[in-house]
Design a protein around this motif. Structure first.
Motif, PDB file in Angstrom:
ATOM      1  N   THR A  67       0.838  -1.204   0.000  1.00  0.00           N
ATOM      2  CA  THR A  67       0.000   0.000   0.000  1.00  0.00           C
ATOM      3  C   THR A  67       0.873   1.253   0.000  1.00  0.00           C
ATOM      4  OG1 THR A  67      -0.096   0.028   2.425  1.00  0.00           O
ATOM      5  CG2 THR A  67      -1.855  -1.168   1.260  1.00  0.00           C
ATOM      6  N   ARG A  95      -4.980   6.883  -1.754  1.00  0.00           N
ATOM      7  CA  ARG A  95      -4.680   5.560  -1.218  1.00  0.00           C
ATOM      8  C   ARG A  95      -4.597   4.590  -2.387  1.00  0.00           C
ATOM      9  NH1 ARG A  95      -9.243   5.198   3.475  1.00  0.00           N
ATOM     10  NH2 ARG A  95     -10.516   5.530   1.607  1.00  0.00           N
ATOM     11  N   ARG A  97      -3.412   0.448  -3.551  1.00  0.00           N
ATOM     12  CA  ARG A  97      -3.135  -0.908  -3.048  1.00  0.00           C
ATOM     13  C   ARG A  97      -2.895  -1.836  -4.222  1.00  0.00           C
ATOM     14  NH1 ARG A  97      -3.934  -4.022   1.424  1.00  0.00           N
ATOM     15  NH2 ARG A  97      -4.802  -2.218   2.539  1.00  0.00           N
ATOM     16  N   THR A  99      -2.553  -5.879  -5.081  1.00  0.00           N
ATOM     17  CA  THR A  99      -2.862  -7.204  -4.529  1.00  0.00           C
ATOM     18  C   THR A  99      -2.519  -8.269  -5.567  1.00  0.00           C
ATOM     19  OG1 THR A  99      -4.696  -6.251  -3.261  1.00  0.00           O
ATOM     20  CG2 THR A  99      -4.650  -8.655  -3.533  1.00  0.00           C
TER      21      THR A  99
END
Length: 598
Positions: A67, A95, A97, A99
């Motif tokens: 992150t 933000r 992220r 994955t």
């Protein structure tokens, strides 16, 4: 860990963990109060620039994971313009992220928010897939990308600095936009709406207020279904004809634009429809019109065609020539700025303007209705116009007399600002109808006297101003001469007698010998000269010339008799003057002058 920067600045990096081997690594840490120097350097400087907090926790293995978070700590950004305008940031957040999914691929997702007092808010989310190639995260050109943005701009006046000093914009803007890339092709879609929109052209007196926008992004185009501004009557002339029109026709007035703009080719078209819309509202002019104008624009061309009719118009000429303005070749450049070189966009203009039946012109003694149509086109030589504008029910006031405009035609057959003039105004109701005729062009007008039937010039002027022929004794000559100079002369040019090298040219009522030229004709004691009082009403033509600071020559000729006087006056001292004269009466005088304070 402290990192020192130029300018005695330093940032503190909170290092949590770091490790790596080959193309695989891991890092974790945070930085507080960081100034994004690259971004700030592109914008105008502020005393309190933007500072952000950054933290991260990233792992690079077969795929990227982790992150990154960025939030505003303090400060603001300045939007470029003249002058720069602060964005008024209250919130800035990002933000992101990554994955891992399968193999070397990771799903990358982000959400961001920007908010400010004037800016309102912009929220965005997006997703795509990143693949790791040789230890570097890569976004393939064919990889799908989706970004959703929600706009809620509180006031677009925050962008006023981008449109220049003579324009003012404002209003709210909202939208839900989705931008996608599929198969390497970008596309955008979603609705855009606006309310309370404002566009003001300050110098032109044009105010578009309380506008609404209904638009959408579709198929690579910005489609404007409706951009509408209602007619807002702010102020109208104190003219009964205009007031009556407004009372019956102001409701429902509007201007509306529809069209489409290609985001890929930077080209588009629009249609502007006017419905009794007040185009100009100023203290000296009011124009409302209806019509339709088509606009086609590309990267290298602009076409404007259409037809408009003035539903009502009122223009005042009072003070029009006194308004200061800069020449077209003068460019104002602020300190620190560089002069921009204007590049003309090739334009094809073809507009037909009809003045309708309720267009009025008033000022400088003129009060008339105008009618006719003009076709305005753009050629290689500049703007050209063709058409005729005629006066209707015109009146012209001069020297307390009201003249009837019998003929008034302004013919355009070339330059827009230099039409031909053919105007005749006469005084009616008298035996000899006299008046003025204006011919030539606007740049070089020719003003002359006319009469029906034709009579000599002095009689024309007398019938025009006095309603009768000139007095046989010449008593009217002084007034007529002054009126002729005012009526037919150029107010900006040097007086005629000055152009002839004279210092004085005029008429004087007084004693027949001109002896009163140096002394008052009568004092509390009695007459200064020996002339009799029955000549006091005689009219003399006076011509004077100063040869130097002390010597002044005067010639006086009676208009209703044979008296002639030539006089030379010499200033001996501040108080003593000598005068010698010859002609009908010869003489020599010494005059001592003494001035008493009150």
């Amino acid at each position: 860990m402290q990192l020192r920067l130029p300018g005695q600045r330093a940032i503190v990096i909170a290092h949590r963990a770091s490790s790596g081997s080959g193309t695989q690594w891991r890092t974790s840490g945070a930085v507080d109060g960081l100034t994004p120097a690259w971004l700030v350097a592109q914008l105008p400087r502020l005393k309190d620039p933007l500072r952000v907090d950054l933290d991260w926790d990233l792992t690079m293995g077969q795929a990227l994971a982790g992150t990154v978070n960025l939030t505003r700590r303090s400060g603001d950004l300045a939007i470029p313009g003249t002058p720069p305008l602060q964005a008024g940031l209250t919130e800035l957040r990002l933000r992101a992220r990554a994955t891992p999914t399968s193999g070397n691929a990771s799903t990358f997702a982000f959400d961001a928010r920007v908010a400010g007092k004037m800016l309102g808010s912009i929220d965005a989310t997006g997703t795509t897939t990143l693949t790791v190639v040789d230890g570097v995260p890569t976004l393939a050109e064919t990889q799908p990308v989706t970004v959703d943005a929600k706009l809620a701009i509180a006031d677009i006046a925050v962008f006023n600095g981008l449109v220049g000093d003579t324009m003012d914009i404002g209003g709210r803007l909202a939208g839900d936009v989705r931008v996608q890339r599929q198969g390497g092709v970008w596309a955008a879609g979603g609705p855009l709406t606006g309310s309370g929109l404002r566009v003001v052209l300050i110098d032109e007196g044009i105010r578009l207020l309380d506008g609404t926008l209904s638009a959408r992004l579709a198929n690579g185009q910005l489609v404007v279904d409706s951009l509408r501004f209602p007619g807002v009557m702010r102020a109208a002339p104190r003219d009964s004809r205009i007031q009556a029109w407004l009372k019956n026709n102001a409701a429902g007035s509007a201007v509306e634009a529809t069209g489409a703009w290609s985001l890929e080719s930077s080209s588009g078209q629009a249609t502007v429809t006017l419905t009794r819309f007040p185009l100009v509202q100023r203290a000296d002019r009011f124009i409302a019109g209806s019509g339709k104008v088509d606009i086609v624009m590309g990267p290298n061309r602009l076409d404007i065609t259409g037809k408009a009719v003035a539903d009502v118009g009122w223009i005042s000429l009072e003070g029009a020539s006194d308004v200061p303005s800069l020449a077209s070749d003068i460019v104002i450049v602020r300190a620190g700025d560089e002069a921009e070189r204007a590049t003309a966009l090739p334009m094809r203009l073809d507009l037909e303007v009809d003045l309708g039946r309720q267009f009025y012109l008033r000022g400088m003694g003129l009060d008339t209705a105008l009618e006719g149509s003009i076709r305005i086109r753009n050629t290689r030589a500049g703007l050209r116009a063709n058409g005729v504008v005629n006066t209707r029910e015109g009146r012209f006031s001069i020297y307390g007399q009201t003249l009837v405009v019998r003929k008034g035609a302004v013919t355009f057959q070339g330059l827009l600002d230099d039409p031909l003039l053919d105007i005749i105004a006469v005084r009616e109701g008298v035996r000899i109808e006299a008046g003025v005729q204006v011919s030539g062009t606007v740049r070089q007008p020719i003003i002359s006297l006319v009469s029906y039937p034709d009579v000599p010039e002095v009689e024309k002027l007398s019938w025009l101003l006095l309603g009768r022929g000139p007095d046989a004794s010449g008593a009217d000559a002084g007034m007529l001469l002054a009126a002729a100079a005012s009526l037919l002369g150029d107010e900006d040019s040097e007086p005629i007698y000055r152009q002839l090298g004279l210092d004085e040219l005029g008429l004087r009522s007084g004693l027949n010998s001109g002896l009163g030229g140096l002394l008052p004709e009568r004092t509390v004691v009695g007459s200064v000269t020996s002339s009799v009082d029955n000549n006091a009403d005689a009219q003399f033509l006076v011509i004077g010339k100063r040869l130097n600071d002390a010597l002044y020559l005067t010639f006086e000729q009676a208009l209703s008799g044979s008296e002639t006087v030539v006089r030379a006056s010499y200033q001996i001292s501040e108080r003593l003057t000598a005068a010698v004269q010859g002609g009908t009466i010869n003489g020599l005088r010494l005059v001592w002058s003494l001035v008493f304070d009150d």
